[in-house]
Write a protein that holds these residues in place. Structure first.
Motif, short mmCIF file in Angstrom:
data_model
loop_
_atom_site.label_atom_id
_atom_site.label_comp_id
_atom_site.label_asym_id
_atom_site.label_seq_id
_atom_site.Cartn_x
_atom_site.Cartn_y
_atom_site.Cartn_z
N PRO A 68 25.26 44.72 43.11
CA PRO A 68 25.71 46.05 43.29
C PRO A 68 26.76 46.51 42.20
CG PRO A 68 26.58 44.36 44.93
CD PRO A 68 25.55 43.78 43.84
N PRO A 69 26.88 47.87 41.90
CA PRO A 69 27.64 48.25 41.08
C PRO A 69 29.07 47.89 41.37
CG PRO A 69 26.14 49.87 41.65
CD PRO A 69 26.22 48.78 43.09
N LYS A 70 29.98 47.65 40.50
CA LYS A 70 31.21 47.30 40.57
C LYS A 70 32.15 48.34 40.53
CE LYS A 70 30.19 44.46 37.07
NZ LYS A 70 30.61 43.86 35.77
N ASN A 71 33.20 48.30 41.10
CA ASN A 71 34.31 49.37 41.46
C ASN A 71 35.31 49.25 40.37
OD1 ASN A 71 36.92 50.39 42.40
ND2 ASN A 71 35.54 51.39 43.81
N ARG A 72 35.57 50.17 39.34
CA ARG A 72 36.44 50.13 38.37
C ARG A 72 37.81 49.90 38.69
NH1 ARG A 72 34.04 52.11 33.85
NH2 ARG A 72 32.41 53.37 34.22
N GLU A 73 38.48 50.30 40.00
CA GLU A 73 39.63 49.94 40.50
C GLU A 73 39.78 48.72 40.92
OE1 GLU A 73 38.01 52.90 41.63
OE2 GLU A 73 39.16 54.10 40.29
N VAL A 74 38.91 48.25 41.58
CA VAL A 74 38.87 46.65 42.01
C VAL A 74 38.94 45.76 40.79
CG1 VAL A 74 37.69 44.96 43.49
CG2 VAL A 74 37.92 47.29 44.26
N GLU A 75 38.02 46.06 39.84
CA GLU A 75 38.14 45.20 38.68
C GLU A 75 39.45 45.18 37.93
OE1 GLU A 75 35.53 43.25 38.13
OE2 GLU A 75 34.84 43.67 39.75
N ALA A 76 39.83 46.33 38.00
CA ALA A 76 41.18 46.58 36.98
C ALA A 76 42.45 45.61 37.87
CB ALA A 76 41.73 47.86 37.18
N GLU A 77 42.12 45.65 39.19
CA GLU A 77 43.15 45.01 39.83
C GLU A 77 43.18 43.23 39.88
OE1 GLU A 77 45.99 45.81 41.68
OE2 GLU A 77 45.57 47.73 40.90
N LYS A 78 41.69 42.95 39.72
CA LYS A 78 41.24 41.68 39.26
C LYS A 78 41.92 41.14 38.02
CE LYS A 78 37.24 41.34 41.88
NZ LYS A 78 35.72 41.14 41.71
N ALA A 79 41.96 42.02 37.24
CA ALA A 79 42.40 41.90 35.61
C ALA A 79 43.70 41.63 35.63
CB ALA A 79 41.99 42.85 34.83
N LYS A 80 44.55 42.57 36.34
CA LYS A 80 46.15 42.34 36.52
C LYS A 80 46.52 41.39 36.97
CE LYS A 80 46.78 47.47 36.75
NZ LYS A 80 47.26 48.64 37.36
N ALA A 81 45.81 40.83 38.07
CA ALA A 81 46.31 39.56 38.86
C ALA A 81 45.82 38.52 37.83
CB ALA A 81 45.29 39.37 40.19
N ARG A 82 44.78 38.22 37.10
CA ARG A 82 44.62 37.38 36.24
C ARG A 82 45.76 37.24 35.19
NH1 ARG A 82 39.17 39.11 36.59
NH2 ARG A 82 39.49 40.30 34.53
N SER A 83 45.94 38.47 34.79
CA SER A 83 46.91 38.56 33.65
C SER A 83 48.51 38.22 34.16
CB SER A 83 47.19 40.01 33.02
OG SER A 83 48.18 39.99 32.06
N ALA A 84 48.83 38.50 35.24
CA ALA A 84 50.19 37.79 35.91
C ALA A 84 49.93 36.45 36.13
CB ALA A 84 50.09 38.67 37.40
N LYS A 85 48.91 36.08 36.46
CA LYS A 85 48.99 34.59 36.70
C LYS A 85 49.02 33.86 35.09
CE LYS A 85 45.97 30.78 38.49
NZ LYS A 85 44.93 30.53 39.01
N ARG A 86 48.22 34.46 34.31
CA ARG A 86 48.27 33.54 32.96
C ARG A 86 49.64 33.80 32.37
NH1 ARG A 86 44.70 36.07 27.70
NH2 ARG A 86 45.39 34.45 26.42
N PHE A 87 50.46 34.97 32.35
CA PHE A 87 51.69 35.14 31.60
C PHE A 87 52.77 35.05 32.48
CE2 PHE A 87 48.64 37.46 29.25
CZ PHE A 87 48.48 36.87 27.85
N ALA A 88 52.81 34.33 33.90
CA ALA A 88 53.63 34.32 34.56
C ALA A 88 54.66 33.20 34.20
CB ALA A 88 53.27 33.49 35.99
N ALA A 89 56.09 33.43 34.11
CA ALA A 89 56.99 32.66 33.69
C ALA A 89 56.98 31.25 34.36
CB ALA A 89 58.45 32.97 33.91
N ALA A 90 57.41 30.18 33.86
CA ALA A 90 57.42 28.62 34.08
C ALA A 90 58.35 28.39 34.86
CB ALA A 90 56.95 27.91 32.81
#
Length: 90
Positions: A68-90
């Protein structure tokens, strides 16, 4: 430099000409190693961007997907969540 090239296939609505052009520009920048060509190379650089954008548009139009086609807003939120997890302060 190529971090700005995003997946453009299988989104609703389909990728815009501006998105395809931006991806082509990033690709040409990456393979040439420059973000702004010299005056001597500007015409070749611009021509390459236009040709890659044109070919990419045809490719995107011809690709078929059973998913099924992807939703741009949902994919953007997923990317933000990945980024927040990746660059979270230790």
């Amino acid at each position: 430099m190529c971090r700005n090239i995003y997946t453009l296939h299988n989104f609703e609505p389909a990728a815009t000409d501006d998105e395809v052009h931006a991806a082509a520009l990033q690709f040409v920048r990456k393979i040439t190693g420059s973000t702004k060509p010299s005056n001597a190379n500007a015409a070749a650089f611009d021509r390459a961007v236009e040709e890659i954008a044109h070919t990419s548009r045809h490719l995107l139009e011809d690709l078929v997907s059973a998913a099924p086609p992807k939703n741009r807003e949902v994919e953007a939120e997923k990317a933000k969540a990945r980024s927040a997890k990746r660059f979270a302060a230790a």
